[in-house]
Design a protein around this motif. Structure first.
Motif, mmCIF file in Angstrom:
data_model
loop_
_atom_site.group_PDB
_atom_site.id
_atom_site.type_symbol
_atom_site.label_atom_id
_atom_site.label_comp_id
_atom_site.label_asym_id
_atom_site.label_seq_id
_atom_site.Cartn_x
_atom_site.Cartn_y
_atom_site.Cartn_z
ATOM 1 N N LEU A 1 -0.492 -2.229 -0.934
ATOM 2 C CA LEU A 1 -1.950 -2.314 -0.817
ATOM 3 C C LEU A 1 -2.361 -3.151 0.383
ATOM 4 O O LEU A 1 -3.298 -2.796 1.119
ATOM 5 N N ASP A 2 -1.670 -4.261 0.609
ATOM 6 C CA ASP A 2 -2.002 -5.126 1.748
ATOM 7 C C ASP A 2 -1.725 -4.427 3.075
ATOM 8 O O ASP A 2 -2.490 -4.569 4.047
ATOM 9 N N LEU A 3 -0.621 -3.658 3.121
ATOM 10 C CA LEU A 3 -0.284 -2.929 4.350
ATOM 11 C C LEU A 3 -1.351 -1.885 4.673
ATOM 12 O O LEU A 3 -1.825 -1.786 5.814
ATOM 13 N N LEU A 4 -1.743 -1.117 3.656
ATOM 14 C CA LEU A 4 -2.775 -0.111 3.882
ATOM 15 C C LEU A 4 -4.107 -0.751 4.243
ATOM 16 O O LEU A 4 -4.851 -0.222 5.086
ATOM 17 N N GLY A 5 -4.402 -1.897 3.619
ATOM 18 C CA GLY A 5 -5.643 -2.587 3.940
ATOM 19 C C GLY A 5 -5.687 -3.063 5.376
ATOM 20 O O GLY A 5 -6.726 -2.957 6.055
ATOM 21 N N SER A 6 -4.560 -3.577 5.880
ATOM 22 C CA SER A 6 -4.523 -4.075 7.254
ATOM 23 C C SER A 6 -4.521 -2.941 8.275
ATOM 24 O O SER A 6 -5.051 -3.083 9.382
ATOM 25 N N GLU A 7 -3.931 -1.805 7.921
ATOM 26 C CA GLU A 7 -3.841 -0.689 8.855
ATOM 27 C C GLU A 7 -5.112 0.165 8.873
ATOM 28 O O GLU A 7 -5.515 0.659 9.923
ATOM 29 N N MET A 8 -5.748 0.335 7.719
ATOM 30 C CA MET A 8 -6.897 1.231 7.621
ATOM 31 C C MET A 8 -8.238 0.502 7.709
ATOM 32 O O MET A 8 -9.259 1.134 7.985
ATOM 33 N N GLY A 9 -8.224 -0.786 7.478
ATOM 34 C CA GLY A 9 -9.469 -1.546 7.592
ATOM 35 C C GLY A 9 -10.513 -1.110 6.576
ATOM 36 O O GLY A 9 -10.230 -0.982 5.382
ATOM 37 N N VAL B 1 4.630 -5.946 -9.313
ATOM 38 C CA VAL B 1 3.427 -6.554 -8.731
ATOM 39 C C VAL B 1 3.631 -6.838 -7.253
ATOM 40 O O VAL B 1 2.755 -6.569 -6.417
ATOM 41 N N ILE B 2 4.808 -7.379 -6.902
ATOM 42 C CA ILE B 2 5.110 -7.675 -5.493
ATOM 43 C C ILE B 2 5.095 -6.396 -4.664
ATOM 44 O O ILE B 2 4.511 -6.339 -3.571
ATOM 45 N N PHE B 3 5.738 -5.374 -5.182
ATOM 46 C CA PHE B 3 5.820 -4.096 -4.480
ATOM 47 C C PHE B 3 4.432 -3.483 -4.319
ATOM 48 O O PHE B 3 4.065 -2.996 -3.241
ATOM 49 N N ARG B 4 3.671 -3.474 -5.393
ATOM 50 C CA ARG B 4 2.326 -2.886 -5.358
ATOM 51 C C ARG B 4 1.431 -3.606 -4.365
ATOM 52 O O ARG B 4 0.761 -2.983 -3.526
ATOM 53 N N ASP B 5 1.410 -4.930 -4.426
ATOM 54 C CA ASP B 5 0.549 -5.714 -3.533
ATOM 55 C C ASP B 5 0.953 -5.566 -2.075
ATOM 56 O O ASP B 5 0.098 -5.565 -1.174
ATOM 57 N N ALA C 1 -10.529 3.307 -3.363
ATOM 58 C CA ALA C 1 -9.191 3.750 -2.974
ATOM 59 C C ALA C 1 -8.145 2.719 -3.382
ATOM 60 O O ALA C 1 -7.055 3.074 -3.868
ATOM 61 N N ARG C 2 -8.470 1.464 -3.211
ATOM 62 C CA ARG C 2 -7.536 0.390 -3.579
ATOM 63 C C ARG C 2 -7.283 0.385 -5.089
ATOM 64 O O ARG C 2 -6.136 0.261 -5.534
ATOM 65 N N ILE C 3 -8.347 0.533 -5.862
ATOM 66 C CA ILE C 3 -8.199 0.541 -7.317
ATOM 67 C C ILE C 3 -7.400 1.763 -7.772
ATOM 68 O O ILE C 3 -6.519 1.670 -8.637
ATOM 69 N N GLY C 4 -7.708 2.924 -7.180
ATOM 70 C CA GLY C 4 -7.003 4.142 -7.558
ATOM 71 C C GLY C 4 -5.514 4.066 -7.260
ATOM 72 O O GLY C 4 -4.677 4.390 -8.116
ATOM 73 N N LEU C 5 -5.170 3.628 -6.045
ATOM 74 C CA LEU C 5 -3.758 3.521 -5.676
ATOM 75 C C LEU C 5 -3.062 2.453 -6.505
ATOM 76 O O LEU C 5 -1.901 2.620 -6.901
ATOM 77 N N SER C 6 -3.758 1.359 -6.786
ATOM 78 C CA SER C 6 -3.184 0.304 -7.622
ATOM 79 C C SER C 6 -2.859 0.827 -9.017
ATOM 80 O O SER C 6 -1.812 0.519 -9.585
ATOM 81 N N THR C 7 -3.739 1.656 -9.565
ATOM 82 C CA THR C 7 -3.506 2.237 -10.887
ATOM 83 C C THR C 7 -2.284 3.142 -10.894
ATOM 84 O O THR C 7 -1.448 3.096 -11.816
ATOM 85 N N VAL C 8 -2.159 3.974 -9.863
ATOM 86 C CA VAL C 8 -1.012 4.880 -9.772
ATOM 87 C C VAL C 8 0.294 4.092 -9.656
ATOM 88 O O VAL C 8 1.287 4.398 -10.332
ATOM 89 N N LEU C 9 0.311 3.071 -8.819
ATOM 90 C CA LEU C 9 1.522 2.266 -8.634
ATOM 91 C C LEU C 9 1.870 1.484 -9.895
ATOM 92 O O LEU C 9 3.056 1.297 -10.206
ATOM 93 N N ASN C 10 0.861 1.038 -10.633
ATOM 94 C CA ASN C 10 1.128 0.370 -11.913
ATOM 95 C C ASN C 10 1.783 1.336 -12.897
ATOM 96 O O ASN C 10 2.709 0.967 -13.635
ATOM 97 N N TYR C 11 1.276 2.567 -12.908
ATOM 98 C CA TYR C 11 1.859 3.584 -13.789
ATOM 99 C C TYR C 11 3.318 3.865 -13.425
ATOM 100 O O TYR C 11 4.190 3.931 -14.303
ATOM 101 N N VAL C 12 3.586 4.001 -12.137
ATOM 102 C CA VAL C 12 4.951 4.292 -11.688
ATOM 103 C C VAL C 12 5.880 3.137 -12.032
ATOM 104 O O VAL C 12 6.985 3.335 -12.555
ATOM 105 N N GLY C 13 5.451 1.903 -11.755
ATOM 106 C CA GLY C 13 6.281 0.741 -12.067
ATOM 107 C C GLY C 13 6.547 0.617 -13.551
ATOM 108 O O GLY C 13 7.684 0.330 -13.979
ATOM 109 N N GLY C 14 5.522 0.830 -14.360
ATOM 110 C CA GLY C 14 5.717 0.776 -15.806
ATOM 111 C C GLY C 14 6.653 1.861 -16.290
ATOM 112 O O GLY C 14 7.453 1.638 -17.211
ATOM 113 N N ALA C 15 6.570 3.042 -15.671
ATOM 114 C CA ALA C 15 7.464 4.139 -16.051
ATOM 115 C C ALA C 15 8.916 3.802 -15.717
ATOM 116 O O ALA C 15 9.828 4.105 -16.500
#
Length: 331
Positions: free
Chosen positions: A62-70, A55-59, A77-91
Motif C-alpha cells: 500500500l505504501d509503495l502504491l501510494g508513493s508511486e501513484m500519489g 500486516v507488514i506485507f500489506r502495508d 482504492a486503498r481500502i479495497g486493495l487492503s481488504t483483498v490483501l487481508n483476505y489473501v493473507g488470512g487464506a
C-alpha cells in the motif's frame, strides 16, 4: 522478511507481480479468486505466514502504491486493495493450518504404497494435531463417470490378482515336491503382481485403457519427487517446471484428469486398510493443485525456448565464455 525469500530478487519480483496480478484480475469473480488464492496458498505451505507478517506485507504494498501513484491512489482504492490483501493473507494462514493434516496423510500413505519405513518428509505432528479429522465435505472434482467406473474395475482386478497371488503361493507350497509345470506357472504369474505404486499404476493404466498414453510415464518418473516435496513450495515448483519441459516434447493430447483416475485407483489397491474419505480428499487436493500448476505452464516452454535461443545467439564469444564459467562455478 528478507530471510523468507530464497530465490534471486529478479525471479522473485516476477513471481510476486504475476501472483498479485492474478489476484487483482480475479477479484471480481469469487469462485475464480478462491481457486487462485488456494493455488498460491498451496505454494506457500512451507512458509510460516502469521498475522504480523501479513500486516507488514500489506502495508509495504500500500505504501509503495501510494508513493508511486500519489493522488490517483484514492482512499477507496486503498481500502479495497487492503481488504483483498487481508483476505489473501488470512487464506494463507488458514490453508497452512488446516491442510497440514492432508499432507501428513499423503506422506503416510505414500510410504505404505511404496513399502517404505522411513519417516523422511514427515511434518511436525504439533503443526496441526487435529487436522487429520477434517471433513471431506470439500470433496474432489471427479475425473468423469467413465474414469471412475474404470477405476473401480481396476481396483477389483487388482484385488483379484492379489488373491490369485496368495492362492498361487499356497498351491506352490503344497506341491513343491512334485515340481509340476502348473505350480511353476502359478508361481511365475504370482511374482508379476504389482507391489509398488509405479508397477500398480502401469497395471491399472493398462486395465483402464490408458496403456497408450505415454505422457503418463513422464509424470510417473517424477511423481515420487512431487509427493516427497509437497510441503516444500520452491522444490515443488521446480519439479513442476521440469515436468512441464518434459511434457512439452510430447506430441499428442494430454488429459491430466486421466492421470488422477489411475493414481487414485492404484493408491486404493496399495493402501486398502487405511484408505478412507480423508485419503481420497487429500490425494485429490494434491493432484488438483499440481494440475493447476502444470496447466499454467503448458505452452510456455516453446515460446521460452525461442526467446532463449535468440538471447544465446545474440551473445558475443566473450559473453558466452563468461556465461559458461559462471554456470560451471554455480553448479
Amino acid at each position: 522478511l528478507q530471510s523468507l525469500f530464497k530465490t534471486p530478487r529478479s525471479v522473485m519480483a516476477m513471481r510476486f507481480m504475476n501472483g498479485l496480478n492474478t489476484i487483482i484480475s480475479s477479484a471480481g469473480n469469487a469462485a475464480t479468486l478462491k481457486v487462485n488464492v488456494e493455488t498460491l496458498g498451496f505454494q506457500h505451505l512451507d512458509l510460516e505466514v502469521t498475522v504480523p507478517r501479513v500486516v507488514i506485507f500489506r502495508d509495504a504494498i500500500l505504501d509503495l502504491l501510494g508513493s508511486e501513484m500519489g493522488e490517483r491512489f484514492t482512499t477507496k482504492a486503498r481500502i479495497g486493495l487492503s481488504t483483498v490483501l487481508n483476505y489473501v493473507g488470512g487464506a494463507y494462514i488458514y490453508i497452512r493450518r488446516e491442510y497440514a493434516g492432508r499432507i501428513r496423510i499423503i506422506y503416510r500413505s505414500w510410504r505404505t504404497a511404496n513399502k517404505r519405513t522411513d519417516n523422511e518428509g514427515e511434518l511436525d505432528p504439533d503443526a496441526d494435531a487435529g487436522a487429520d479429522g477434517e471433513k471431506a465435505g470439500e470433496g474432489e472434482e471427479g475425473a468423469g463417470e467413465g474414469a471412475e467406473e474404470k477405476a473401480k474395475e481396476a481396483n477389483k482386478q487388482a484385488m483379484d490378482a492379489t488373491n490369485a497371488k496368495a492362492s498361487g503361493e499356497s498351491h506352490w507350497s503344497g506341491s513343491q515336491a512334485s515340481g509340476s509345470g502348473e505350480a511353476r506357472g502359478k508361481k511365475s504369474k504370482a511374482m508379476t503382481v504389482p507391489t509398488t505404486f509405479n508397477d500398480m499404476f502401469l497395471f491399472n493404466g493398462a486395465v483402464m485403457g490408458f496403456g497408450g498414453s505415454s505422457w503418463m510415464n513422464c509424470i510417473l518418473d517424477q511423481f515420487d519427487s512431487i509427493v516427497s516435496n509437497v510441503a516444500n513450495s520452491y522444490r515443488l515448483q521446480e519439479e513442476c517446471d521440469v515436468l512441464s519441459l518434459v511434457l512439452a516434447k510430447y506430441k499428442g493430447t494430454i488429459n491430466l484428469s486421466e492421470f488422477k483416475a489411475v493414481m487414485l485407483a492404484s493408491l486404493r489397491s496399495l493402501v486398502p486398510k487405511d484408505w478412507d474419505s480423508n485419503h481420497e480428499v487429500a490425494w485429490g487436493w494434491l493432484w488438483e493443485n499440481v494440475e493447476r500448476m502444470l496447466k499454467n505452464l503448458m505452452g510456455k516452454p516453446a515460446m521460452q525456448e525461442k526467446a532463449l535461443e535468440r538471447l544465446i545467439m545474440s551473445l558475443t564469444e566473450d559473453a558466452v565464455n563468461y556465461l559458461r564459467r559462471e554456470v560451471y562455478k554455480r553448479f
